[in-house]
Design a protein around this motif. Structure first.
Motif, mmCIF file in Angstrom:
data_model
loop_
_atom_site.group_PDB
_atom_site.id
_atom_site.type_symbol
_atom_site.label_atom_id
_atom_site.label_comp_id
_atom_site.label_asym_id
_atom_site.label_seq_id
_atom_site.Cartn_x
_atom_site.Cartn_y
_atom_site.Cartn_z
ATOM 1 N N GLN A 193 0.834 -1.199 0.000
ATOM 2 C CA GLN A 193 0.000 0.000 0.000
ATOM 3 C C GLN A 193 0.872 1.253 0.000
ATOM 4 N N TYR B 121 3.882 1.453 -1.232
ATOM 5 C CA TYR B 121 4.457 1.504 -2.575
ATOM 6 C C TYR B 121 3.459 2.146 -3.551
ATOM 7 N N THR B 122 2.213 1.707 -3.477
ATOM 8 C CA THR B 122 1.176 2.245 -4.358
ATOM 9 C C THR B 122 0.956 3.731 -4.102
ATOM 10 N N GLU B 123 0.911 4.116 -2.844
ATOM 11 C CA GLU B 123 0.716 5.526 -2.501
ATOM 12 C C GLU B 123 1.875 6.393 -2.981
ATOM 13 N N GLN C 209 1.694 5.495 -7.579
ATOM 14 C CA GLN C 209 0.504 5.663 -8.401
ATOM 15 C C GLN C 209 0.210 7.122 -8.719
ATOM 16 N N LEU D 45 5.375 -4.471 -7.068
ATOM 17 C CA LEU D 45 4.119 -5.064 -7.527
ATOM 18 C C LEU D 45 4.383 -6.234 -8.469
ATOM 19 N N THR E 43 -4.580 -3.939 -7.135
ATOM 20 C CA THR E 43 -3.654 -2.865 -7.507
ATOM 21 C C THR E 43 -3.375 -2.889 -9.005
ATOM 22 N N LEU F 66 -4.491 -0.059 -12.092
ATOM 23 C CA LEU F 66 -3.597 0.474 -13.119
ATOM 24 C C LEU F 66 -4.180 0.251 -14.511
#
Length: 203
Positions: free
Chosen positions: A66, A68-70, A73, A113, A134, A138
């Motif tokens: 999470q 990493y995504t924040e 992204q 990811l 995730t 994308l």
């Protein structure tokens, strides 16, 4: 490694910094090869602090993904926001974010990811669901950008899937030691796909 200090007989540490350090450990080693020992070494925390703050390894992985995504992204969203004159420009902007991340010496090669998707069977069901969700986000983001850049619904869906796969391929190639020049060549080839598809259509 997160900073530690002593206050009123208790160890205090920056939770966000510790989470970032844990993210980098999972990123470098992948879920399967990330041991509690590697996590304690990477974060500078003892087992007790690690478990009491983040829970078990699976829970810490989910929080790391999470994080990493924040982190990344929003960069992809900004790159795709455009306006772009066509899908090729959107592809180039999207993959530029990936190339810049790979070139960053402060983080491991590849993509957390992508590594997590490759080791999906090692994850618990909540971890598997998070990885897939995730990736799906994308894909939707790409489809929306391609439609905004002039692609029809079918073309946008096809391009989104292809670019998603190309993006993951860049991560794998970077882990295998391919040069930045090689990776840029792959990204440039991906950006040419919309034009080649248009040329191949019957007139």
């Amino acid at each position: 490694m997160c900073s530690l200090s002593i206050m009123v007989g208790r160890k205090q540490f920056d939770v966000d910094e510790a989470l970032r350090s844990a993210m980098l450990v999972f990123w470098r080693w992948g879920y399967s090869e990330t041991s509690i020992e590697r996590l304690t070494e990477g974060t500078g925390l003892g087992r007790g602090s690690l478990y009491s703050t983040f829970g078990d390894k699976s829970a810490l992985f989910r929080r790391s993904l999470q994080r990493y995504t924040e982190t990344y992204q929003p960069l992809y969203e900004q790159a795709l926001a455009g306006p772009h004159p066509g899908p090729a420009a959107a592809i180039a902007a999207y993959l530029r974010v990936t190339l810049d991340r790979i070139a960053d010496p402060a983080v491991p090669d590849g993509c957390l990811l992508t590594m997590s998707a490759a080791q999906l069977q090692a994850l618990d069901p909540p971890g598997q669901a998070l990885v897939r969700a995730t990736i799906d986000r994308l894909r939707v983001l790409l489809e929306q950008a391609f439609r905004a850049a002039g692609a029809d619904e079918r073309e946008a869906a096809d391009l989104a899937l292809g670019v998603l796969a190309m993006n993951k391929s860049l991560a794998v190639l970077s882990r295998a030691g391919f040069s930045g020049e090689d990776l840029a060549t792959v990204a440039a080839a991906a950006a040419r796909i919309p034009g080649e598809r248009a040329a191949a259509r019957p007139h």
